[in-house]
Structures are given as C-alpha cells and as structure tokens.
Design an enzyme around this catalytic site. Sequence first.
Site, short mmCIF file in Angstrom:
data_model
loop_
_atom_site.label_atom_id
_atom_site.label_comp_id
_atom_site.label_asym_id
_atom_site.label_seq_id
_atom_site.Cartn_x
_atom_site.Cartn_y
_atom_site.Cartn_z
CG ASP A 47 -68.35 -75.56 72.00
OD1 ASP A 47 -67.17 -75.29 72.18
OD2 ASP A 47 -68.73 -76.60 71.44
CD GLN A 63 -70.61 -78.26 75.94
OE1 GLN A 63 -69.84 -79.21 75.97
NE2 GLN A 63 -71.90 -78.39 76.19
C1 FRU Z 1 -66.31 -77.91 70.26
C2 FRU Z 1 -66.69 -79.17 70.97
C3 FRU Z 1 -67.97 -79.76 70.43
C4 FRU Z 1 -68.48 -80.57 71.58
C5 FRU Z 1 -68.07 -79.72 72.77
C6 FRU Z 1 -67.69 -80.50 73.99
O1 FRU Z 1 -65.50 -77.09 71.01
O2 FRU Z 1 -65.63 -80.11 70.90
O3 FRU Z 1 -67.82 -80.49 69.24
O4 FRU Z 1 -69.85 -80.78 71.53
O5 FRU Z 1 -66.98 -78.93 72.34
O6 FRU Z 1 -67.43 -79.63 75.05
#
Ligand code: FRU
Length: 507
Positions: A47, A63
């Site tokens: 994300d 992420q």
């Molecule tokens: C969405 C998600 C979010 C979470 C993150 C973890 O892709 O699952 O809900 O915060 O990715 O990497």
Amino acid sequence: MQYTEQELARIVNERDEEELYELHEKIKESKYRCEYHIQTVTGLMNDPNGFSYFNGKWHLFYQWYPFAGYHGMKHWYHVVSDDLVHWKNIGLGMKPTLNYDNYGCFSGSGFVKNEFLYLVYTGNHKEEDGSIIQYQMIAAIDEENHLTKLKRPIIQPQQGYIDEHQRDPKIFFENGTYYILMGAQNEEKQGKMLIYKSSQIATGWTFVSELKVKGYDSFGFMVECPCIQKIGDKWLLLFSPQGLEKEEEAFLNAYSNVYFVGDLDLETMTFTPDGPMKELDKGFDFYASQTAFQAEQNDKAILEGWFGCSDYSYPVTESEGWAGLQTLARELTIEDGKLIQRPVIALETIKDVLVFDAENGVVTKDDMRRRMLDACVIHLDNPGNNNVGLNLFATDLKKGFEISYDARKKTFLISREALVNQMNTDFGTERKITLDALKTLDIFVDHSAVEIFINDGETVMSSRIFPTKEEHKIRMSGKDINLKIWTIKPAVEDDFVVFEKGDDDGE
Ligand code: FRU
C-alpha cells in the site's frame, strides 16, 4: 515460497545493508524493473502510505518488506517528488521499534501541521500467544526527514470489533475538528468503517461511531484502507472492501478498491452516496489507494494506488526477490457528478521521441516496425467510434496483451490470456467493460505495467504483465484512427538507498 514465518518477521537493521545492496544489484537487472513507476527498492511493496505535500515536495511511503518478494514484517519506505512523476528514493521511513508495532508498521495516512508531517498508522502487535491486536499510532517527520514516534497508541482497540482487524487510519480535518476514519471487522464478521475525533492531532481521540453509508449496512467481511477527501463541494469516499460478491463486469479481483461520490454529514456520521458503488480501476491489479493530504481545500485530489492486490502472487519477480509497484499518480476531479481520473499533467514531460504516427488510419511515421517498446506512451483517437485492436507484446502467432473495442457489442476488453507468463488466473484472464463509445485511449506501458485511461479519464484499467523476450511485437488496427506512440524519458531512478536518511530510532 521457501521462507519460514520467522524469516518473514525480520526487522531491518544497518548490518543488513550489504545483504540488501546485493539483492538490489540482482533485481535491478530484471527485465521487469520500471522506468517511470515507483518500484520497491528491494523485497515487496504494497500500500501507499502517508501521501502528502510537505516541505515543498510530495512525500509518499509504501508498505515494505525488505528481504524478499513476499509479505513479511512491514516497514515504511520513503520516496519524494517535485512533480508526482520524477521520484527519488529517500530510504527507510519507519520500522517496527515499539511493542505496539512489534509485528509491523501497517498502513496509514499523512497530515501536515506546522513544520511536521504527522503519520498516523496501525501498530500491528503480536502477543506471546500469537494473537494479533491492532493499535492506532502516530509519528512525525521533521523537515530533515527525521522520524519520531509517539510511544503510546492514540487509539485503543474498539469493543465490538475484532482486535486483529481495526486498521489503516485516514486522518482529516473539517470544521475545526480532526477525524480519523479507519477500517474494521465487527464480531459478525462484517466490514465496517469507524470514525474517531479529537481537537488535537496527537491526543484526545474518542470513538464517535461507525460511518453509516446510506443504502448499505456493511461491506464484505472487512474494509481496508478507507480514505475520504473533499473535492469541490462533494466528498469522495474510497475504500478497499474484502469479500464483495462478484458481478459480471465488477468486483472480479481478489479484493476491490471502490468509491462513492456524495455528501458527508459529520453530525450524524452519515455518508449519502449520489450513485452506486464503483471500482476505481477496472483492470487486474489495483488496491489500497489513497489521496494525498493537501493543506488547501481543492477541487482536485491526487491519488496513488498499489499496483497489486492482497492474496495475489507475481511468481516471475518473486523468484527474482521483489514484488510490487505503485500506479502512476492520478488527478481526480468530479465532472457532471462523475469521478474523472487523469494521469497527472507532469506525465507529459516523460514523452520523448515520437516513433509512430498514424492520422485517419494512414501511417505517416513508423520507426517501430512492429517491434514493441518495453516502455512507451500511446495515445489513440477514435473519431468514428470504430473497432480498435491493440496487441502489445505479441508474437507472430499469439495475441500478447490484448486491448480491443467492439463498437457493435459496445464492449472494451483487456486480456492477459495469450501471454506466456500467467498469474492469478483464478480471478480470470480478461476484464470487460460496457462502453458506448470509445473516443480516446492513453496507455502507459512500463516493462511490467500497463495503465489504460479510457475517454479522458472516465475509466482506468491497470494490469501487471511479464512479457518474455520472445513476446516483442505490436499489432494495431482501427479504421480512421489517429495513433501516436512515444518513447519515454526515465523518471524514476533505480538506486539503492536504505539507511542514509529517515533512519528511525524509535524515540
Ligand atoms: C492492505 C493491507 C492493510 C494493512 C497493510 C499491511 O493491503 O492489508 O489493511 O494495513 O496492507 O501491509
């Protein structure tokens, strides 16, 4: 996958720099690395997080699991840009340092105040018995990109909702009050959105209620990454629900990223949609998008999305040690009540040499000679609303990545069916939309990415593809069409930076 749970729980450390450098040296040779998409420095990206205009630049985090092309311990990686097109790697943005985020710094959003970019995120906490509890946390970076975390949560888990599924805070400010919108699963396993409010950013947060969306009780079994943004006098509510029922032309991906345009009543916490729930992107790979924080109320929003989806796998790059891209930044407007998504204007600057030109179906320039470029920009006009066919990365016998419009059936179709490298085929190999008229296409091709903007941003379709060396032809057809293809100037450097800046000492 050959990694154990323990290996995937690694937190990056300065002594890992050489290992990561070597991984980067290896992956940067990949045929599928991009020239103008934000791509993970190493390992896996998902994300977009903390997207904001701060200190004279656009800041985006993603992420990040550094060590392999699989989901593991989540960190934040930091990139910056002057124009939303040319992006620079800044390095590690945030890593798990607290007991509250000991199992990952999960997704969150940004808010700029005074000299700080505040980052509200989910601390994914693992108990000794293995159970997961999610807390909402806050950190801030200063103008030198130095990060400080507040050591205590700003929001504790809410009763009535599953401890493991309360996450992805989006902070916004309206009428003198701060609000956080986040995703949750209730005890009946339904996807909900929760609202909190406070008069200050870092303290005083209280639970208000669920966000009620008129006409809907809940969304699948979980809502991830909700985001809300005022555009002109309307509100755009976007979120990533899991478990929506498939329809013939919608919600076909593993999970969907959807939106409503409508009105928000903060007294009653009710969102009243103007129309049905729609997907932001009708392609194969798009999820968890968020709009950028902007200090001024505006009639435009800027969107970034993950060019992927949870539960998908991308075997070709995973085996090379990486996975994931961000989509191009999109400019969102609401025109005649409809959401329009256009590539940000600065993308014009990446067009380099015009290598193909056809006017009214007559080719006036062709330096491609049917050879597909790994990265290019394509613009097509179809004044006669005729059938159109484009086969990217085709061979003499196979159709490659197929893009086609059937004017009689009024269907626009993309298909990965004929490509050698297949992925996520359980979710289908083609996507179709009903389209009364195909007027224009703007197609952005970047090694392993194809983004198609239809009719000046009415619909967008994003797809990852992994063409082999043998798949290198282009075929085009369409009566009376105008078609131009440009080479591109690279806009995103594939350089290795992890520890130089943004190093997190978890103060
Ligand atoms: C969405 C998600 C979010 C979470 C993150 C973890 O892709 O699952 O809900 O915060 O990715 O990497």
